[in-house]
Design a protein around this motif. Structure first.
Motif, mmCIF file in Angstrom:
data_model
loop_
_atom_site.group_PDB
_atom_site.id
_atom_site.type_symbol
_atom_site.label_atom_id
_atom_site.label_comp_id
_atom_site.label_asym_id
_atom_site.label_seq_id
_atom_site.Cartn_x
_atom_site.Cartn_y
_atom_site.Cartn_z
ATOM 1 N N LEU A 1 0.829 -1.204 0.000
ATOM 2 C CA LEU A 1 0.000 0.000 0.000
ATOM 3 C C LEU A 1 0.863 1.253 0.000
ATOM 4 O O LEU A 1 0.565 2.219 -0.705
ATOM 5 N N ALA A 2 1.959 1.230 0.750
ATOM 6 C CA ALA A 2 2.866 2.379 0.790
ATOM 7 C C ALA A 2 3.385 2.696 -0.607
ATOM 8 O O ALA A 2 3.406 3.862 -1.039
ATOM 9 N N GLY A 3 3.798 1.657 -1.341
ATOM 10 C CA GLY A 3 4.303 1.864 -2.691
ATOM 11 C C GLY A 3 3.243 2.405 -3.634
ATOM 12 O O GLY A 3 3.487 3.347 -4.404
ATOM 13 N N MET A 4 2.034 1.824 -3.563
ATOM 14 C CA MET A 4 0.949 2.290 -4.432
ATOM 15 C C MET A 4 0.551 3.727 -4.110
ATOM 16 O O MET A 4 0.277 4.530 -5.008
ATOM 17 N N TRP A 5 0.499 4.047 -2.822
ATOM 18 C CA TRP A 5 0.104 5.395 -2.396
ATOM 19 C C TRP A 5 1.113 6.429 -2.874
ATOM 20 O O TRP A 5 0.754 7.485 -3.391
ATOM 21 N N MET A 6 2.405 6.088 -2.721
ATOM 22 C CA MET A 6 3.437 7.013 -3.186
ATOM 23 C C MET A 6 3.410 7.144 -4.709
ATOM 24 O O MET A 6 3.579 8.247 -5.258
ATOM 25 N N THR A 7 3.183 6.042 -5.398
ATOM 26 C CA THR A 7 3.088 6.093 -6.862
ATOM 27 C C THR A 7 1.979 7.027 -7.300
ATOM 28 O O THR A 7 2.154 7.845 -8.220
ATOM 29 N N ASP A 8 0.820 6.948 -6.634
ATOM 30 C CA ASP A 8 -0.289 7.835 -6.967
ATOM 31 C C ASP A 8 0.065 9.298 -6.699
ATOM 32 O O ASP A 8 -0.290 10.191 -7.474
ATOM 33 N N ALA A 9 0.743 9.546 -5.595
ATOM 34 C CA ALA A 9 1.136 10.919 -5.256
ATOM 35 C C ALA A 9 2.106 11.477 -6.297
ATOM 36 O O ALA A 9 2.018 12.649 -6.690
ATOM 37 N N ILE A 10 3.015 10.634 -6.776
ATOM 38 C CA ILE A 10 3.978 11.059 -7.796
ATOM 39 C C ILE A 10 3.264 11.343 -9.118
ATOM 40 O O ILE A 10 3.531 12.340 -9.788
ATOM 41 N N HIS A 11 2.324 10.442 -9.498
ATOM 42 C CA HIS A 11 1.560 10.657 -10.739
ATOM 43 C C HIS A 11 0.739 11.944 -10.659
ATOM 44 O O HIS A 11 0.637 12.695 -11.635
ATOM 45 N N SER A 12 0.159 12.179 -9.490
ATOM 46 C CA SER A 12 -0.641 13.386 -9.298
ATOM 47 C C SER A 12 0.217 14.639 -9.460
ATOM 48 O O SER A 12 -0.207 15.634 -10.066
#
Length: 313
Positions: A145-156
């Protein structure tokens, strides 16, 4: 079914135009699968659910409860976000099943859009399965979840660069918030030799920065459905080698869809729904066996009906 094939040639099912009768059957089975899934994933006996301490969900809640503060509160929040995210991607997948039902019934019949919609269904389910996977320990789940959450923040943040200063400021705030939450949860960044962020570790468990959808599809989708990700890839990415077939079928004039496209899309969607129901049951300790058996029976019966409709003479 009375198709007569030349000796030595294999029968190729569903290489025929999409008929209204087949479309109606296909849409109806998807509606049926959604209804079965909704019923199977509903907690009917709340007392039994609350007393079940053996499910991954209950074990992990207890594991976090045993931590000292403030780590306990921070990891409960991260665990809650994980459940919320898995439910969000599941709901989005089922919404696209509903869209697929309507798409199949279009007149004139659709060409490649059913496969594209079924791919969204599968990807949404695979995100949920990746997070709720009952075979992994809590800390690996949180690292995922940490990786997915950070990935979303980076994409945003990347998207915000095209939208203007106000959006850029919000995206930067979001990224800082995610970084702060993960630090408080004691999630450790994993970087490669070039210093690039590649994932997170929580205690002794690690996970990459994001899900590998191709890999996940091969591992998590039902074994009766071979290569579902590749099956939908050509249409979703608008590749000429795939979509050109529809022009050939039309004799070079426009595009014509065939029954095989609808059947492939329906089977992928049904397989995805089965997957999310099973992982839901295993993670939360809910008995979904009746629903899964009902899906299997309905799937087999539908396949026989569809063959009869598509190849009737």
């Amino acid at each position: 079914m009375s198709d007569v094939m030349p000796e030595g040639e294999a029968i190729r099912l569903f290489t025929v135009p999409i008929t209204q009768e087949l479309a109606q059957e296909a849409a109806a089975i998807l509606t049926r699968f959604r209804d079965i899934a909704d019923d199977a994933m509903r907690v009917k006996d709340l007392a039994a659910f609350e007393q079940n301490t053996t499910s991954p969900f209950r074990r992990e809640s207890a594991e976090i409860d045993a931590l000292g503060e403030p780590l306990r509160t921070e990891r409960h929040s991260l665990h809650g976000l994980l459940l919320e995210t898995a439910n969000l991607t599941k709901d989005n997948a089922l919404d696209h099943v509903r869209a697929l039902e309507h798409d199949i019934l279009m007149q004139p019949p659709p060409v490649w859009s059913p496969l594209t919609l079924s791919r969204v269904v599968m990807e949404g389910v695979l995100f949920s399965e990746y997070l709720l996977d009952p075979t992994i320990p809590l800390n690996k789940r949180l690292a995922r979840l940490a990786g997915m959450w950070m990935t979303d923040a980076i994409h945003s943040q990347k998207q915000a660069h095209a939208l203007g200063p106000e959006d850029q400021a919000k995206a930067s705030e979001m990224l800082a918030y995610v970084q702060d939450c993960l630090r408080k949860c004691q999630a450790t960044e994993r970087r490669n030799g070039n210093g690039k962020l590649i994932g997170y570790s929580i205690d002794s468990e690690s996970a990459p920065l994001d899900i590998n959808i191709t890999e996940r599809a091969a591992q998590a989708m039902p074994t009766w459905l071979p290569a579902p990700y590749r099956l939908t890839s050509g249409a979703a990415h608008n590749r000429p080698w795939m979509i050109g077939r529809a022009k050939d079928l039309a004799g070079g004039d426009g595009l014509v869809g065939e029954a095989a496209t609808v059947m492939a899309a329906v089977m992928v969607a049904m397989g995805a729904i089965e997957t999310v129901v099973q992982v839901f049951g295993e993670f939360f300790g809910v008995d979904v066996s009746n629903g899964l058996q009902e899906m299997k029976d309905e799937r087999v019966a539908f396949l026989y009906r569809a063959i009869g409709i598509a190849h009737a003479q």
